[in-house]
Design an enzyme around this catalytic site. Structure first.
Site, PDB file in Angstrom:
ATOM      1  N   ARG A  60       4.229   7.773  -0.465  1.00  0.00           N
ATOM      2  CA  ARG A  60       5.220   7.741   0.427  1.00  0.00           C
ATOM      3  C   ARG A  60       4.998   8.765   1.472  1.00  0.00           C
ATOM      4  NH1 ARG A  60       8.276   4.634  -3.791  1.00  0.00           N
ATOM      5  NH2 ARG A  60       8.027   2.371  -2.824  1.00  0.00           N
ATOM      6  N   THR A  82       3.671  -6.729  -3.210  1.00  0.00           N
ATOM      7  CA  THR A  82       4.809  -6.165  -3.728  1.00  0.00           C
ATOM      8  C   THR A  82       5.397  -7.134  -4.925  1.00  0.00           C
ATOM      9  OG1 THR A  82       7.157  -5.885  -3.480  1.00  0.00           O
ATOM     10  CG2 THR A  82       6.064  -7.319  -1.976  1.00  0.00           C
TER      11      THR A  82
HETATM   12  P1  ADP Z   1       6.760  -0.536   0.862  1.00  0.00           P
HETATM   13  O1  ADP Z   1       5.601  -0.627   1.782  1.00  0.00           O
HETATM   14  O2  ADP Z   1       6.511  -0.882  -0.623  1.00  0.00           O
HETATM   15  O3  ADP Z   1       8.137  -1.255   1.302  1.00  0.00           O
HETATM   16  P2  ADP Z   1       8.015   2.169   1.572  1.00  0.00           P
HETATM   17  O4  ADP Z   1       9.395   1.751   2.103  1.00  0.00           O
HETATM   18  O5  ADP Z   1       8.120   3.279   0.560  1.00  0.00           O
HETATM   19  O6  ADP Z   1       6.877   1.113   0.825  1.00  0.00           O
HETATM   20  O7  ADP Z   1       6.981   2.546   2.817  1.00  0.00           O
HETATM   21  C1  ADP Z   1       5.741   3.028   2.883  1.00  0.00           C
HETATM   22  C2  ADP Z   1       5.508   4.062   3.962  1.00  0.00           C
HETATM   23  O8  ADP Z   1       5.621   3.420   5.235  1.00  0.00           O
HETATM   24  C3  ADP Z   1       6.526   5.127   4.055  1.00  0.00           C
HETATM   25  O9  ADP Z   1       6.192   6.322   3.063  1.00  0.00           O
HETATM   26  C4  ADP Z   1       5.988   5.601   5.448  1.00  0.00           C
HETATM   27  O10 ADP Z   1       5.085   6.693   5.483  1.00  0.00           O
HETATM   28  C5  ADP Z   1       5.831   4.181   6.252  1.00  0.00           C
HETATM   29  N1  ADP Z   1       7.081   3.859   6.920  1.00  0.00           N
HETATM   30  C6  ADP Z   1       8.046   3.060   6.528  1.00  0.00           C
HETATM   31  N2  ADP Z   1       9.098   3.058   7.464  1.00  0.00           N
HETATM   32  C7  ADP Z   1       8.514   3.621   8.274  1.00  0.00           C
HETATM   33  C8  ADP Z   1       9.018   3.528   9.764  1.00  0.00           C
HETATM   34  N3  ADP Z   1      10.300   3.131  10.005  1.00  0.00           N
HETATM   35  N4  ADP Z   1       8.230   4.275  10.683  1.00  0.00           N
HETATM   36  C9  ADP Z   1       7.003   4.762  10.250  1.00  0.00           C
HETATM   37  N5  ADP Z   1       6.501   4.741   9.201  1.00  0.00           N
HETATM   38  C10 ADP Z   1       7.340   4.301   8.293  1.00  0.00           C
END
Ligand code: ADP
Length: 326
Positions: free
Chosen positions: A75, A129
């Site tokens: 993350r 996912t």
């Molecule tokens: P998933 O893809 O499993 O839903 P996360 O919610 O942890 O996982 O998101 C993965 C990564 O995507 C984050 O750690 C971040 O780097 C990037 N990310 C998520 N939301 C945003 C955002 N609003 N703006 C920019 N990058 C984002």
């Protein structure tokens, strides 16, 4: 028409079984079509810290059956800032990457969308996912494997539940979606599923108890989706203890076991098809889409609606569950 000569591939956010099969498929499909591949390690974090390496066909040998992701995942808070994304873009350009294929979920696609808009970079998302909570594809990579892991665990819990004539409340993952809980309940013959999509979720428990579900059975299994709405297994158990202390209930939270393991045939096939579709999308000059499979056909869903739109669970399956758990 924008000709893609070199893609960067990354896995980001929560890991899911089948990510490796998708990394393999994207890599091989790209090379087959004359596109070079650069592996970006640790998701957006690695793009910012420049952890980029060349990938060849043999870089993805022998990984189709492996759980987790050989690219690692992370993350990355920095990617949420314009400064972080600028570093990412500079590294991408320096590595000669002209399009990105991102494997992940909701958060990963949200970041990809912002990045694509800011820098006019073609991005294709591959839905990975275990939660199955992305609109624009019938199934996400990892969901089927997680479902199978859950039912294997529930079958084992059923043995002890039967022997002791006990009620078990089992919590499964799903973030805010009930796909895993509902379908694992159907597949394991559980007595009920408590899912966040039904706002009065906890009342399903009252209803079940009202039906006197233990009279005809010597064990009961209730599967609860982790969520603030359901209160999770602990929330359901504490309510049960207060309202029905006569039940000898036990709680099992399956946790991260659901994320691991070798992907099922379904997930390997899905990952292979979607990986190839991601490259096809770039060849067709599609950008900022998620590739999905809908009714057994490849589908391109704009990243914006894949993130924003809710994919509904099939509520009729709850009725089937009720009917079959008498
Ligand atoms: P998933 O893809 O499993 O839903 P996360 O919610 O942890 O996982 O998101 C993965 C990564 O995507 C984050 O750690 C971040 O780097 C990037 N990310 C998520 N939301 C945003 C955002 N609003 N703006 C920019 N990058 C984002």
């Amino acid at each position: 028409m924008y000709e893609v000569k070199c893609i960067g591939i990354l896995t980001s956010g929560g890991d899911a079984p089948g990510m490796n099969a998708a990394v393999r498929a994207v890599t091989r499909a790209a090379i087959y079509n004359g596109i070079a591949v650069k592996a970006i390690y640790r998701g957006y974090k690695g793009l910012i810290s420049n952890e980029i390496a060349d990938f060849k066909t043999q870089s993805v040998s022998n990984i189709i059956q492996q759980g987790g992701t050989i690219l690692k995942t992370a993350r990355c808070m920095e990617f949420k800032t314009p400064e972080g994304r600028k570093l990412a873009y500079d590294n991408m350009v320096a590595a000669g990457i002209d399009a990105l294929v991102v494997l992940g979920g909701d958060g990963t696609f949200t970041g990809a969308r912002i990045f694509a808009q800011e820098y006019n970079v073609p991005v294709v998302g591959v839905p990975c996912t275990i939660d199955n909570d992305l609109a624009g594809t019938d199934f996400t990579i990892g969901y089927d494997t997680a479902l199978n892991t859950i039912i294997e665990a529930v079958d084992k819990i059923r043995d002890t539940a039967n022997s002791h004539e006990r009620l078990f409340i089992i919590e499964v993952m799903g973030r805010d979606a009930g796909f895993l809980a509902l379908n694992a309940a159907l597949a394991s013959g559980a007595e009920a599923a408590i899912i966040p999509e039904i706002q009065t979720g906890v009342d399903q428990l009252s209803e079940l108890i009202g039906r006197g579900f233990r009279k005809s059975k010597n064990s009961s299994i209730v599967i609860v989706a982790e969520s603030d709405v359901t209160g999770g297994a602990l929330g359901v158990a504490s309510r049960l203890k207060k309202e029905h202390p006569e039940y000898d209930a036990r709680v099992t939270i399956l946790g991260h076991i659901q994320r691991g393991g070798s992907p099922t045939a379904q997930d390997r096939i899905l990952a292979s098809r979607l990986g190839a579709a991601a490259i096809q999308a770039l060849l067709e000059d599609q950008r900022n889409v998620m590739v999905g499979i809908v009714n057994d056909a490849v589908h391109y869903e704009p990243l914006a609606s894949a993130i924003k739109n809710e994919k509904p669970v099939n509520r009729l399956n709850l009725d089937v569950l009720k009917m079959l758990s008498i």
